[in-house]
Design a protein around this motif. Structure first.
Motif, mmCIF file in Angstrom:
data_model
loop_
_atom_site.group_PDB
_atom_site.id
_atom_site.type_symbol
_atom_site.label_atom_id
_atom_site.label_comp_id
_atom_site.label_asym_id
_atom_site.label_seq_id
_atom_site.Cartn_x
_atom_site.Cartn_y
_atom_site.Cartn_z
ATOM 1 N N MET A 114 0.792 -0.990 -0.296
ATOM 2 C CA MET A 114 -0.114 0.374 0.024
ATOM 3 C C MET A 114 0.788 1.003 0.411
ATOM 4 S SD MET A 114 -2.818 1.022 2.635
ATOM 5 C CE MET A 114 -2.428 0.674 4.346
ATOM 6 N N LYS A 132 -15.048 5.373 -0.093
ATOM 7 C CA LYS A 132 -14.333 3.998 -1.199
ATOM 8 C C LYS A 132 -14.384 4.383 -2.955
ATOM 9 C CE LYS A 132 -13.948 0.169 1.844
ATOM 10 N NZ LYS A 132 -14.139 -0.832 1.983
ATOM 11 N N PRO A 161 -10.489 6.832 -2.960
ATOM 12 C CA PRO A 161 -9.847 5.547 -2.974
ATOM 13 C C PRO A 161 -8.469 5.889 -1.626
ATOM 14 C CG PRO A 161 -10.554 5.644 -5.084
ATOM 15 C CD PRO A 161 -11.298 6.433 -5.099
ATOM 16 N N GLU A 162 -8.009 7.261 -2.461
ATOM 17 C CA GLU A 162 -6.925 7.803 -2.101
ATOM 18 C C GLU A 162 -7.079 7.978 -0.750
ATOM 19 O OE1 GLU A 162 -2.390 10.611 -3.000
ATOM 20 O OE2 GLU A 162 -5.031 10.979 -3.542
ATOM 21 N N ARG A 213 -7.763 5.371 1.785
ATOM 22 C CA ARG A 213 -6.093 4.646 2.228
ATOM 23 C C ARG A 213 -5.580 4.956 3.398
ATOM 24 N NH1 ARG A 213 -6.168 3.408 -3.203
ATOM 25 N NH2 ARG A 213 -4.410 5.046 -3.616
ATOM 26 N N ASN A 214 -5.017 6.483 2.825
ATOM 27 C CA ASN A 214 -4.118 6.881 3.670
ATOM 28 C C ASN A 214 -4.774 7.357 5.073
ATOM 29 O OD1 ASN A 214 -1.826 7.886 1.989
ATOM 30 N ND2 ASN A 214 -3.686 8.183 0.550
ATOM 31 N N PHE A 259 -4.630 4.013 6.793
ATOM 32 C CA PHE A 259 -3.398 3.495 7.298
ATOM 33 C C PHE A 259 -2.741 4.833 8.657
ATOM 34 C CE2 PHE A 259 1.044 5.318 7.281
ATOM 35 C CZ PHE A 259 1.603 4.229 7.159
#
Length: 57
Positions: free
Chosen positions: A1, A30, A34-35, A38-39, A42
């Protein structure tokens, strides 16, 4: 990822979506960003935690 945003940028993008009237539902983010999702996942244990952090700062 691949992590492309810092935690501050994640918060900024959440707030930006909110001020633009965009949906903050996990499913919509989502699909549409999506970026960001994802972040956010994290840096935060869940999408809900990311939203709460954006509210509290």
């Amino acid at each position: 990822m691949e992590i492309t945003l810092g935690a501050d940028e994640v918060i900024h993008r959440i707030r930006q979506r909110q001020s633009n009237g965009d949906s903050l539902s996990k499913k919509q983010v989502k699909q549409n960003d999506p970026e960001l999702m994802r972040n956010a996942l994290f840096y935060f244990p869940s999408w809900e935690h990311a939203l709460k952090s954006a509210e509290n700062l």
